[in-house]
Motif scaffolding. Structure first.
Motif, PDB file in Angstrom:
ATOM      1  N   LEU A 200       0.860  -1.183   0.000  1.00 23.67           N
ATOM      2  CA  LEU A 200       0.000   0.000   0.000  1.00 23.67           C
ATOM      3  C   LEU A 200       0.891   1.226   0.000  1.00 23.67           C
ATOM      4  CD1 LEU A 200      -2.634  -0.903   2.764  1.00 23.67           C
ATOM      5  CD2 LEU A 200      -2.820  -1.309   0.304  1.00 23.67           C
ATOM      6  N   ASP A 201       0.542   2.234  -0.798  1.00 18.54           N
ATOM      7  CA  ASP A 201       1.268   3.491  -0.688  1.00 18.54           C
ATOM      8  C   ASP A 201       0.592   4.365   0.363  1.00 18.54           C
ATOM      9  OD1 ASP A 201      -0.926   4.744  -1.885  1.00 18.54           O
ATOM     10  OD2 ASP A 201      -0.030   4.769  -3.886  1.00 18.54           O
ATOM     11  N   PHE A 202       1.159   5.530   0.639  1.00 17.89           N
ATOM     12  CA  PHE A 202       0.621   6.363   1.718  1.00 17.89           C
ATOM     13  C   PHE A 202      -0.796   6.831   1.436  1.00 17.89           C
ATOM     14  CE2 PHE A 202       5.251   6.913   2.389  1.00 17.89           C
ATOM     15  CZ  PHE A 202       5.298   6.485   3.700  1.00 17.89           C
ATOM     16  N   ASP A 203      -1.111   7.064   0.184  1.00 19.72           N
ATOM     17  CA  ASP A 203      -2.475   7.489  -0.169  1.00 19.72           C
ATOM     18  C   ASP A 203      -3.459   6.334  -0.016  1.00 19.72           C
ATOM     19  OD1 ASP A 203      -1.837  10.221  -1.055  1.00 19.72           O
ATOM     20  OD2 ASP A 203      -0.714   9.225  -2.626  1.00 19.72           O
ATOM     21  N   ASP A 204      -3.025   5.103  -0.345  1.00 18.27           N
ATOM     22  CA  ASP A 204      -3.891   3.927  -0.161  1.00 18.27           C
ATOM     23  C   ASP A 204      -4.304   3.770   1.297  1.00 18.27           C
ATOM     24  OD1 ASP A 204      -3.935   3.015  -2.812  1.00 18.27           O
ATOM     25  OD2 ASP A 204      -2.024   1.990  -2.582  1.00 18.27           O
ATOM     26  N   ILE A 205      -3.359   4.020   2.200  1.00 18.88           N
ATOM     27  CA  ILE A 205      -3.637   3.840   3.631  1.00 18.88           C
ATOM     28  C   ILE A 205      -4.814   4.715   4.061  1.00 18.88           C
ATOM     29  CG2 ILE A 205      -2.703   4.240   5.945  1.00 18.88           C
ATOM     30  CD1 ILE A 205       0.073   3.521   4.701  1.00 18.88           C
ATOM     31  N   LEU A 206      -4.809   5.962   3.626  1.00 19.50           N
ATOM     32  CA  LEU A 206      -5.896   6.874   3.998  1.00 19.50           C
ATOM     33  C   LEU A 206      -7.185   6.521   3.274  1.00 19.50           C
ATOM     34  CD1 LEU A 206      -4.009  10.313   3.988  1.00 19.50           C
ATOM     35  CD2 LEU A 206      -4.268   8.676   5.850  1.00 19.50           C
ATOM     36  N   LEU A 207      -7.080   6.204   1.977  1.00 14.44           N
ATOM     37  CA  LEU A 207      -8.268   5.903   1.184  1.00 14.44           C
ATOM     38  C   LEU A 207      -8.974   4.651   1.683  1.00 14.44           C
ATOM     39  CD1 LEU A 207     -10.032   6.576  -1.265  1.00 14.44           C
ATOM     40  CD2 LEU A 207      -8.401   5.348  -2.711  1.00 14.44           C
ATOM     41  N   LEU A 208      -8.222   3.586   1.953  1.00 11.74           N
ATOM     42  CA  LEU A 208      -8.834   2.337   2.433  1.00 11.74           C
ATOM     43  C   LEU A 208      -9.394   2.499   3.844  1.00 11.74           C
ATOM     44  CD1 LEU A 208      -6.264  -0.292   1.085  1.00 11.74           C
ATOM     45  CD2 LEU A 208      -8.540   0.213   0.191  1.00 11.74           C
ATOM     46  N   SER A 209      -8.730   3.307   4.668  1.00 21.28           N
ATOM     47  CA  SER A 209      -9.235   3.543   6.029  1.00 21.28           C
ATOM     48  C   SER A 209     -10.565   4.291   5.980  1.00 21.28           C
ATOM     49  CB  SER A 209      -8.218   4.332   6.839  1.00 21.28           C
ATOM     50  OG  SER A 209      -7.030   3.606   6.995  1.00 21.28           O
ATOM     51  N   LEU A 210     -10.678   5.235   5.069  1.00 23.79           N
ATOM     52  CA  LEU A 210     -11.944   5.970   4.921  1.00 23.79           C
ATOM     53  C   LEU A 210     -13.059   5.012   4.508  1.00 23.79           C
ATOM     54  CD1 LEU A 210     -13.403   8.700   4.921  1.00 23.79           C
ATOM     55  CD2 LEU A 210     -12.738   8.973   2.518  1.00 23.79           C
ATOM     56  N   ASN A 234      -5.356  17.336   3.773  1.00 20.39           N
ATOM     57  CA  ASN A 234      -5.967  17.377   2.447  1.00 20.39           C
ATOM     58  C   ASN A 234      -7.446  16.991   2.544  1.00 20.39           C
ATOM     59  OD1 ASN A 234      -5.957  14.575   2.758  1.00 20.39           O
ATOM     60  ND2 ASN A 234      -4.135  14.293   1.509  1.00 20.39           N
ATOM     61  N   HIS A 235      -8.066  16.809   1.402  1.00 23.85           N
ATOM     62  CA  HIS A 235      -9.503  16.534   1.373  1.00 23.85           C
ATOM     63  C   HIS A 235      -9.836  15.231   2.101  1.00 23.85           C
ATOM     64  CE1 HIS A 235     -13.607  16.194  -0.195  1.00 23.85           C
ATOM     65  NE2 HIS A 235     -13.302  14.953  -0.546  1.00 23.85           N
ATOM     66  N   ILE A 236      -9.075  14.173   1.822  1.00 23.43           N
ATOM     67  CA  ILE A 236      -9.401  12.869   2.409  1.00 23.43           C
ATOM     68  C   ILE A 236      -9.145  12.864   3.922  1.00 23.43           C
ATOM     69  CG2 ILE A 236      -7.131  11.759   2.089  1.00 23.43           C
ATOM     70  CD1 ILE A 236      -8.675   9.274   1.149  1.00 23.43           C
ATOM     71  N   GLN A 237      -8.176  13.628   4.380  1.00 23.07           N
ATOM     72  CA  GLN A 237      -7.930  13.707   5.826  1.00 23.07           C
ATOM     73  C   GLN A 237      -9.054  14.453   6.537  1.00 23.07           C
ATOM     74  OE1 GLN A 237      -3.984  15.349   5.444  1.00 23.07           O
ATOM     75  NE2 GLN A 237      -3.006  13.420   6.013  1.00 23.07           N
ATOM     76  N   LEU A 238      -9.621  15.463   5.876  1.00 24.33           N
ATOM     77  CA  LEU A 238     -10.788  16.132   6.449  1.00 24.33           C
ATOM     78  C   LEU A 238     -11.955  15.160   6.565  1.00 24.33           C
ATOM     79  CD1 LEU A 238     -12.137  18.752   7.423  1.00 24.33           C
ATOM     80  CD2 LEU A 238     -12.711  19.262   5.039  1.00 24.33           C
ATOM     81  N   GLU A 239     -12.137  14.310   5.549  1.00 19.59           N
ATOM     82  CA  GLU A 239     -13.192  13.298   5.601  1.00 19.59           C
ATOM     83  C   GLU A 239     -12.926  12.285   6.722  1.00 19.59           C
ATOM     84  OE1 GLU A 239     -16.007  13.069   3.856  1.00 19.59           O
ATOM     85  OE2 GLU A 239     -15.559  14.981   2.874  1.00 19.59           O
ATOM     86  N   LEU A 240     -11.649  11.940   6.924  1.00 24.70           N
ATOM     87  CA  LEU A 240     -11.305  11.002   7.997  1.00 24.70           C
ATOM     88  C   LEU A 240     -11.608  11.602   9.365  1.00 24.70           C
ATOM     89  CD1 LEU A 240      -7.933   9.479   6.726  1.00 24.70           C
ATOM     90  CD2 LEU A 240      -9.984   8.186   7.346  1.00 24.70           C
ATOM     91  N   ILE A 241     -11.291  12.888   9.555  1.00 25.19           N
ATOM     92  CA  ILE A 241     -11.610  13.560  10.820  1.00 25.19           C
ATOM     93  C   ILE A 241     -13.105  13.471  11.089  1.00 25.19           C
ATOM     94  CG2 ILE A 241     -11.648  15.799  11.986  1.00 25.19           C
ATOM     95  CD1 ILE A 241      -9.105  16.493  10.320  1.00 25.19           C
TER      96      ILE A 241
END
Length: 803
Positions: A200-210, A234-241
């Protein structure tokens, strides 16, 4: 209460805000945001009946998380609260823990690895080689191609990362109306290759966690979410929060974010400075607290920084207040070229050091890009000033360390073809084309055989490759045998610390590594540091969900999860060491640091702001806004003295500094008078001996030059001309005019300097004063000079051949 001691009124208001609700803390530079966030966590634990495991605290780096835990341990001493139970770390570390625990829900191997930057580069290189049909000259310079229509590795990486940062997986991107078919093809091929290696790359980690958090509840009992450095999300981190705060229906949407939109400087990594506004739209009842008490910089530094930001779009003024009693004007200088700018910086640094006003490690020179440091380094060397580069190569990315880690990886990761091919390429006698051929074969057979088994088949002759030399086949055999020997030393049955250290000793003695370190003491010391680290290494709680991992796998995982920001931070910490050296740093690497004396160099149009614009994530207007924020971060690193310099055409970013004559001076006023120098020394906490002599020396280095002096110094270089009258002229005047004390040039003729020659000697241009008296040019007769240059005698001789 201990956790409220020392807080100002604004900080106390933010720390004691209610548990329920949303809070934004706009914390300008040097306003004590780390102290505030630490006190806020302590307040929730001590007074709001919150347990450590019921809080999520995200930080920008793991180092920042560790420092916050240490501060909390001191604040909560004697309270029986276990700080280690806090869910604290970077977004990536928190999400990795979730994905390992709930890997079955996402169809993942729980022992997945995180792809390093080198892994991603190798995978993109391989897919480019397998997609020659996408190299189209008619589509040159688009989102995935260079200006000649060839697939560009850097653009592909940026494009895929950009899509993932917007929470667009392959399916979502395919369904979007504006998807690019070629980018979609590349995206699918990239994803297939990553899955094949369980990466997994760093972006995959956030995307799959979401996706996981939207699929099921994973974080039970969460009562509050706290976010540091919110401006860099970024956008996906705001969604994760948002999803983090939805895990407990009884305590839903309780969020505290701390940051400063003016310090958002990671747009190239997907950061969105507008996230503060987006959060307000998501939560209309969100409240904001502004921190205005600054504990780092003098008022002049703060005023100049605020002035720079006045051109920023849709921005509220900060008006920070310095806690220092005395303040000193910043210096702004424009030079004709980079050489003169670097010379000025070096001489100024040399003088400040000679006064013993500050130590060398209290001085920093900041630049926009790495290439801009070379000329400055040269001038510092000329002045014999010791310096260190803050943004060097991160420790784990150094060549000898990287090769060592790759060799450890192939021992315990059977599917890791990226590391195997890099190790193979490090052997003497095997070229890039041979490695590519073997890599292509591994790609074709990866579904049926492990890469190491394929290497064995090649060495035994079971698999034949066209035009593969015998030397390459022998190298494959040697490597396979080396790896098998290492696996006998360290395996799942022999995975204790002593076995790991024996494995390290065996791997570090291999020829390819020894060739790198034999004549380099620093590289040998780097290997020793890794061994010392292995002697004391303990697995992080990130991987505790996977019980079958060996100690070596835990160690490799701890390296893998360093994000790009943490790589910078890992190397930056060396600046805290008491080495008496001037620091040279890029601005991005200096974020979060501070120095007593700061030079911000290279404010030249085309360099800062950069002329390069990435159309994928930026518009020209957004680019300038981002660059202005970068300059703001640079200027606010200064505690006492700040210098801003430019060469040739001045950057638009500092236009307000040049227009407002009262905000900046041509020389450092605090070093120009005894009284000011004594005040500066008291404020820094040092004693400067012989202040008067230092002031006189400084004034001799920087004499005051009036516009009238500039007029008389505009001289034009004249050489061979038919008559002295024609040679003497002043570019801006009417008729023959020269200064009365003109210089004599070659052959005794008057040497008069033009605008171009002035630029060579570094005189800033001033408008010619209206009252400047013209001086009539002397004639050749009055000067008693020949009208023409004497002819040079031609010498005859035989041209000698070179031996």
């Amino acid at each position: 209460m201990e956790h409220l001691r020392g807080l100002n009124e604004e900080q106390r208001l933010a720390v004691t805000a209610p548990l329920n609700g949303q809070l934004q803390v706009i914390a300008g530079p040097g306003t004590g945001k780390t102290k505030l966030l630490t006190s806020r966590v302590a307040h929730l634990l001590l007074t709001q009946n919150v347990q450590p495991h019921q809080l999520i605290v995200t930080t920008f780096t793991r180092k920042a998380a560790q420092e916050m835990k240490e501060r909390l341990a001191l604040l909560l001493e004697g309270s029986q609260i276990d700080v280690s139970k806090l869910r604290m770390g970077t977004f990536h570390s928190i999400c990795i823990r979730l994905l390992r625990k709930y890997s079955g829900d996402m169809d993942l191997d729980p022992r997945f690895t995180v792809a390093s930057n080198k892994d991603v580069d190798d995978i993109v290189d391989a897919l480019i080689g397998n997609l020659p049909g996408l190299e189209l000259p008619e589509k040159a310079d688009d989102v995935i191609r260079d200006d000649q229509g060839r697939l560009s590795k850097s653009k592909i990486k940026r494009a895929i990362s950009h899509l993932k940062s917007k929470a667009l997986d392959i399916k979502a991107y395919m369904e979007s109306d504006k998807h690019d078919k070629d980018l979609l093809t590349v995206y699918e091929e990239y994803d297939k290759r990553m899955k094949r290696q369980s990466m997994l790359d760093f972006d995959d980690i956030l995307l799959l966690s979401l996706k996981l958090l939207r699929k099921r509840k994973c974080l039970f009992g969460i009562k509050h979410v706290l976010v540091d450095e919110f401006q860099d999300t970024n956008h996906i981190q705001l969604e994760l929060i948002n999803e983090f705060s939805h895990q407990n229906e009884a305590f839903r949407d309780n969020i505290t974010v701390v940051g400063d939109p003016d310090q958002s400087i990671y747009a190239f990594r997907g950061a969105v400075s507008e996230n503060f506004e987006f959060m307000k739209k998501m939560y209309p009842s969100c409240t904001a607290v502004y921190l205005r008490e600054n504990y780092r910089s003098t008022q002049d530094v703060l005023d100049a920084s605020e002035l720079i930001m006045k051109d920023q779009q849709d921005r509220d003024s900060k008006l920070l207040r310095s806690q220092y009693k005395d303040s000193f004007k910043i210096v702004y200088r424009n030079f004709a070229n980079d050489f003169l700018e670097a010379k000025f910086i070096a001489k100024e640094v040399e003088h400040v050091i000679s006064m013993k006003l500050v130590d060398e490690n209290d001085i920093c020179i900041l630049v926009r890009s790495n290439y801009m440091t070379r000329i400055i380094e040269k001038e510092l060397n000329n002045c014999r000033i010791k310096y260190s580069i803050v943004k060097g190569r991160a420790f784990w990315e150094r060549k000898e360390i990287s090769l060592l880690v790759d060799r450890l990886r192939v021992v315990v990761r059977p599917h890791d073809s990226c590391a195997l091919l890099r190790v193979l390429g490090s052997h003497t006698g095997i070229g890039l084309m041979s490695v590519k051929k073997i890599g292509k074969l591994i790609d074709e057979l990866h579904g049926t055989n492990e890469p190491l088994r394929i290497l064995q088949d090649i060495s035994c002759g079971n698999l034949r490759l066209e035009k593969l030399q015998t030397k390459v086949i022998n190298t494959c055999k040697e490597l396979y045998e080396e790896i098998r020997d290492c696996q006998k030393i360290y395996n799942r049955e022999l995975s204790d610390r002593s076995s790991l250290l024996r494995l390290f000793d065996r791997v570090s003695q291999q020829q390819a590594i020894q060739k790198l370190v034999t004549d380099d003491e620093e590289k040998r010391n780097n290997l020793s540091e890794v061994r010392k680290y292995l002697e004391i290494f303990e697995p992080d709680d990130i991987d505790q969900e996977v019980e079958e991992l060996t100690l070596l796998e835990h160690f490799l995982n701890s390296i893998d999860i360093y994000s790009p920001e943490e790589m910078d931070d890992d190397d930056r910490k060396k600046t805290n060491e008491p080495s008496r050296k001037v620091s040279i740093s890029t601005i991005h690497s200096a974020k979060g640091l501070e120095w007593k004396v700061v030079f911000v160099a290279g404010l030249t149009q085309g360099k800062f702001p950069s002329s390069h614009i990435d159309p994928l994530v930026e518009s020209p207007v957004k680019k300038v806004c981002e660059e202005r924020r970068v300059l703001y971060v640079a200027m606010t690193r200064a505690q006492q003295l700040l210098y801003v310099t430019s060469a040739s055409e001045t950057s638009v970013l500092v236009k307000r500094l040049t227009d407002n004559t009262g905000i900046a001076t041509q020389r450092q006023i605090s070093l120009s008078t005894t009284e000011k120098l004594e005040k500066l020394a008291r404020q820094i906490g040092t004693v400067v001996e012989s202040c008067e002599s230092h002031v006189q020396k400084y004034l001799s280095l920087h004499p005051v030059v009036t516009p009238q002096d500039r007029y008389y110094n505009k001289i034009q270089t004249i050489d061979k001309a038919p008559s002295i009258e024609n040679r003497i002229s002043y570019a801006g005047g009417k008729g023959p005019k020269v200064p009365s004390d003109f210089k004599l040039g070659r052959y005794g003729y008057p040497r008069i300097v033009t605008k171009r020659a002035v630029s060579r000697i570094g005189m800033p241009e001033y408008p010619i004063p209206d009252n400047a008296p013209p001086v009539l040019a002397p004639t050749s007769k009055s000067l008693n000079l020949p009208a023409q240059a004497p002819k040079r005698r031609k010498t005859l001789g035989v041209r000698r051949r070179k031996p």
